[in-house]
Design a protein around this motif. Structure first.
Motif, mmCIF file in Angstrom:
data_model
loop_
_atom_site.group_PDB
_atom_site.id
_atom_site.type_symbol
_atom_site.label_atom_id
_atom_site.label_comp_id
_atom_site.label_asym_id
_atom_site.label_seq_id
_atom_site.Cartn_x
_atom_site.Cartn_y
_atom_site.Cartn_z
ATOM 1 N N GLU A 133 -10.341 -13.919 -27.893
ATOM 2 C CA GLU A 133 -10.083 -13.535 -29.281
ATOM 3 C C GLU A 133 -9.375 -12.187 -29.364
ATOM 4 N N ILE A 134 -9.618 -11.312 -28.396
ATOM 5 C CA ILE A 134 -8.953 -10.007 -28.400
ATOM 6 C C ILE A 134 -7.453 -10.188 -28.206
ATOM 7 N N ILE A 135 -7.074 -11.113 -27.340
ATOM 8 C CA ILE A 135 -5.654 -11.408 -27.143
ATOM 9 C C ILE A 135 -5.055 -11.943 -28.431
ATOM 10 N N PHE A 152 -6.500 -10.234 -18.774
ATOM 11 C CA PHE A 152 -7.066 -11.073 -17.710
ATOM 12 C C PHE A 152 -8.364 -10.468 -17.175
ATOM 13 N N LEU A 153 -8.352 -9.160 -16.912
ATOM 14 C CA LEU A 153 -9.542 -8.497 -16.381
ATOM 15 C C LEU A 153 -10.674 -8.488 -17.402
ATOM 16 N N LEU A 154 -10.351 -8.311 -18.678
ATOM 17 C CA LEU A 154 -11.374 -8.305 -19.721
ATOM 18 C C LEU A 154 -12.134 -9.621 -19.741
ATOM 19 N N ILE A 155 -11.401 -10.726 -19.690
ATOM 20 C CA ILE A 155 -12.039 -12.048 -19.728
ATOM 21 C C ILE A 155 -12.943 -12.238 -18.523
ATOM 22 N N ALA A 450 -22.998 -1.229 -24.189
ATOM 23 C CA ALA A 450 -23.086 -2.690 -24.276
ATOM 24 C C ALA A 450 -23.997 -3.240 -23.182
ATOM 25 N N VAL A 451 -23.866 -2.699 -21.975
ATOM 26 C CA VAL A 451 -24.730 -3.115 -20.872
ATOM 27 C C VAL A 451 -26.187 -2.780 -21.185
ATOM 28 N N PHE A 496 -16.453 -4.443 -27.458
ATOM 29 C CA PHE A 496 -17.869 -4.113 -27.308
ATOM 30 C C PHE A 496 -18.732 -5.368 -27.471
ATOM 31 N N LYS A 497 -18.392 -6.185 -28.443
ATOM 32 C CA LYS A 497 -19.128 -7.437 -28.638
ATOM 33 C C LYS A 497 -19.001 -8.337 -27.409
ATOM 34 N N SER A 498 -17.827 -8.344 -26.792
ATOM 35 C CA SER A 498 -17.619 -9.166 -25.594
ATOM 36 C C SER A 498 -18.510 -8.701 -24.450
ATOM 37 N N TYR A 499 -18.571 -7.386 -24.224
ATOM 38 C CA TYR A 499 -19.383 -6.867 -23.127
ATOM 39 C C TYR A 499 -20.877 -6.897 -23.437
ATOM 40 N N GLY A 500 -21.231 -6.943 -24.729
ATOM 41 C CA GLY A 500 -22.638 -6.977 -25.111
ATOM 42 C C GLY A 500 -23.129 -8.386 -25.389
ATOM 43 N N ALA A 501 -22.861 -8.865 -26.598
ATOM 44 C CA ALA A 501 -23.391 -10.160 -27.037
ATOM 45 C C ALA A 501 -22.892 -11.307 -26.182
#
Length: 736
Positions: A133-135, A152-155, A450-451, A496-501
């Motif tokens: 979704e960020i992309i 790519f790295l984010l995903i 987030a972690v 942040f939502k990606s790394y958390g939730a």
């Protein structure tokens, strides 16, 4: 309870069966460790299915009526293909050149463990990574540069972090017999049913024959809603009779209104967003529909026609943002283009952000759903969960059951494997966020926070899911937290939502698969191998497919600029754009407390916490009334949280089909339902997916013959209009 007779008495006396009755009734207490599991067939079939599912689900993600191909399709299809390979492949061992290692293309019959592991590998491709979704937001809505490498790295880092977290809690949430994962039992039961040798009943079809019959029928029919007559995806008859009435179309539109009398003749309308109704238990269908009716047909109309929050200035149902004059909100006017952040002065000079009536209330019900889930779990399951947690965390000799004893024959997964994954993913996450010119906007402390959120919530949420099947998402909590701490940064909010939730969601998903492997007696290291490989393959294909579509489909996600009949309207992405603008750009302090128009919606947190209490008290007062415990406020309050992109027509179509099959057919034709219900669902899914792929590639940029039925909407053009006097919106009458 008597011990099972399949074990000799002397052995049975030394072995503890599962302490959970449902597990004792579903999972066999036998194992054959000689069965080949991680075979050539597993890799070939699993990776092929994983790749196809990843591509198809990401490809269809941007369509107006999304098509979702579930792992149930893989579960059914892989079995006959595996058996064909077992009959045809050569059995002679093959030596790897330069080594003494040999392997066989065909080590024997395609067995149930091999089938289960192959399906788990395929299932890695059954979802679309949220980080994509960020992309979408960067490239399409904000028109900002994002390079392929950080994307790519984010995903990959968000997905791999989830697996690292899962390993930390494997002993507690997988090996403990008290963490029994109710929905996993359904999957285990279905594997056993599929792998029993089946003879064709007299006058009936085998499951496989029925599956292919449904597949061909679904494939053939879907050319109508997908190409020839897209309007049957949402039929709203009230709009046809009252073509000039705004109120009638608000009531009758299944796409932009309340959807009274609206329905769709398209399986993607029925199952694309809400999942197949054939796979849901009846009590869930009823709870969700009751909540949907109360929220959409009682609370929303009262709020709208009493003009709560100036409701009549805006549509009754929409996920768009509006200014004080009832026009679509121009986000670019409050965004500092140079630094890509919130401009407070421009916001004060322009207008506060306004929601439609339904969308504003839906945030409130989202808050209520969070606390209702915690309250419901504490009241109905709290005591038993706490006892189970204490026992599960104690001496493994006391808590181990027969399934743990059987799994001791296999080498466990070393904990340091998970720690390496976790630490390396965390390091890559820091690198991704800090480098590349701040394209993701999230600083390293945001990743650490987030972690921390995941580490706080994963255990309690995991225990709740593993014992009660009640899921609690952290999406709203993470959006609120980073929105207050780091406002004005839309991409940072989603990152942040990606790394958390989302990492937490992935951890729960991995734990579920590990528990499935535990029940199926699959060697843990084989599970580790297929999950890691499947994760890397699926994430890469999801990324490549999304990047390709977003780069090649002209005017994607811009319905006003797309040609008639084009399906690339991106309803999910448009909703996420609203979310990033609300929580990321403006921030919750300007939308809710302390300065926002909707500050009192936080009272819904209290409402949600109190809602399950009367049901719990009634269930204690009348223990013989079992139906009381089926009143489920987390489902009731959360019934509309995915609206939009889900619309009223999706809900009504889903309910009618679900009630028909899981009440009427289940009760009157139970043998047919038991034999064919899930197979029917899988056949419908894969049939429409194949036809959609065929028409997309064979008829590229040709979306059908231009006529009245080509419109993807429901022919209710006035449903999006306001009714407040003097508000002038293009295409709408002005009320006086």
């Amino acid at each position: 309870m008597a011990r099972r007779t399949s074990w000799p008495k002397k052995v049975a006396d030394k072995i503890k069966d599962s302490p959970i009755e449902q597990v004792r009734l579903t999972v066999p207490i036998t194992d054959d460790p000689t069965l080949p599991v991680l075979t050539f067939r597993t890799w070939v079939l699993g990776l092929t299915a994983c790749s196809l599912l990843s591509f198809m689900n990401q490809y269809f993600h941007y369509r107006q009526n999304r098509i979702f191909v579930s792992d149930l399709v893989a579960q059914i299809l892989l079995l006959p293909v595996g058996k064909i390979m077992a009959r045809t492949l050569p059995t002679k061992p093959i030596r790897v050149p330069g080594t003494k290692w040999t392997f066989s293309l065909n080590p024997g019959p395609f067995n149930i463990k091999e089938h289960a592991l192959t399906t788990i590998l395929a299932s890695m491709g059954s979802g679309s990574p949220f980080a994509i979704e960020i992309i979408s937001q960067s490239k399409v809505f904000y028109h900002k540069k994002i390079d392929p490498l950080p994307a790519f790295l984010l995903i990959h880092t968000t997905e791999m972090l989830g697996y690292g977290f899962a390993g930390m809690l494997m002993k507690l949430l997988v090996e403990s017999p008290y963490m029994w994962w109710p929905d996993v039992l359904v999957t285990v039961s279905f594997f056993r049913a599929l792998n029993v040798v089946e003879e064709r009943p007299k006058g009936q079809l085998t499951r496989l024959q029925f599956f292919f019959l449904v597949l061909v029928s679904s494939f053939s029919y879907y050319v109508i809603p997908n190409y020839l007559f897209p309007s049957i995806t949402a039929l709203s008859f009230i709009c046809w009779f009252w073509k000039d009435s705004v109120i009638a179309q608000q009531l009758g539109s299944g796409w932009s209104g309340l959807g009274i009398g609206s329905f769709g003749l398209d399986w993607s309308t029925i199952a694309g967003y809400l999942g197949s109704p054939l796979a849901y238990p009846l009590f869930t269908i009823i709870n969700r529909t009751v909540g949907f009716i109360i929220i959409l047909y009682i609370i929303t109309p009262i709020a709208y026609w009493t003009n709560l929050y100036n409701a009549k200035r805006f549509p009754i149902f929409s996920s768009d943002l509006f200014d004080d004059n009832g026009q679509l909100y121009n986000i670019s006017r409050i965004l500092d283009e140079k630094e890509f952040k919130f401009d407070q002065k421009a916001y004060n000079d322009y207008s506060k952000i306004n929601f439609s009536t339904f969308y504003a209330l839906n945030y409130g019900f989202g808050f209520a759903c969070i606390t209702a889930t915690l309250s419901h779990a504490a009241l109905f399951y709290g005591g038993s969960v706490w006892r189970q947690l204490k026992v599960a965390h104690g001496d493994q000799k006391q808590t181990g059951d027969i399934h743990n004893q059987l799994m001791k024959k296999y080498d466990p997964i070393p904990q340091w494997w998970f720690y390496i994954i976790l630490l390396s993913s965390l390091g890559l996450a820091f690198f991704t966020c800090e480098e590349f010119g701040g394209q993701l906007q999230l600083p390293f402390w945001g990743v650490l926070l987030a972690v921390g959120v995941v580490m706080i919530f994963l255990l309690p949420i995991g225990v709740i899911i593993a014992t009660s099947n009640q899921y609690l998402g952290l999406g709203l909590i993470t959006e609120l937290l980073i929105g207050y701490l780091y406002p004005g940064k839309p991409i940072a909010n989603v990152a942040f939502k990606s790394y958390g939730a989302v990492s937490l969601n992935r951890a729960v998903s991995f734990l579920r698969f590990l528990k499935q492997g535990h029940y199926m007696k699959i060697p843990p290291r084989s599970m580790f191998a297929v999950q890691i490989v499947g994760l890397l393959i699926s994430s890469t294909i999801n990324f490549g497919t999304a990047w390709w579509i977003l780069s090649t489909v002209k005017n994607i996600c811009e319905p006003d600029k797309l040609p008639p009949g084009s399906p690339w309207t991106c309803p999910s992405e448009r909703v996420f754009f609203t979310i990033t603008a609300t929580w990321g750009i403006v921030g919750p302090s300007h939308m809710f407390a302390p300065f926002g128009l909707y500050k009192y919606l936080y009272l819904f947190f209290l409402l949600g916490a109190l809602a399950p209490v009367p049901v719990w008290l009634l269930s204690r007062a009348f223990p013989n009334k079992k139906w009381i415990r089926l009143i489920h406020f987390p489902i009731l309050l959360g019934s509309t949280l995915n609206m939009p992109p889900v619309r009223a027509v999706h809900h009504w179509s889903w309910f009618v089909v679900g009630f028909l099959f899981n009440y009427f057919i289940y009760r009157k034709y139970n043998r047919w339902w038991s034999r064919y219900n899930y197979v029917l669902s899988a056949g419908l899914d894969i049939g429409i997916a194949f036809m959609a792929l065929l028409t997309s590639f064979a008829l590229h940029n040709i979306y059908g013959v231009k006529w009245w039925g080509l419109e993807l909407g429901d022919h209710c053009p006035l449903a999006h209009c306001p009714t407040a006097p003097g508000v002038d919106v293009v295409g709408c009458p002005v009320f006086h």
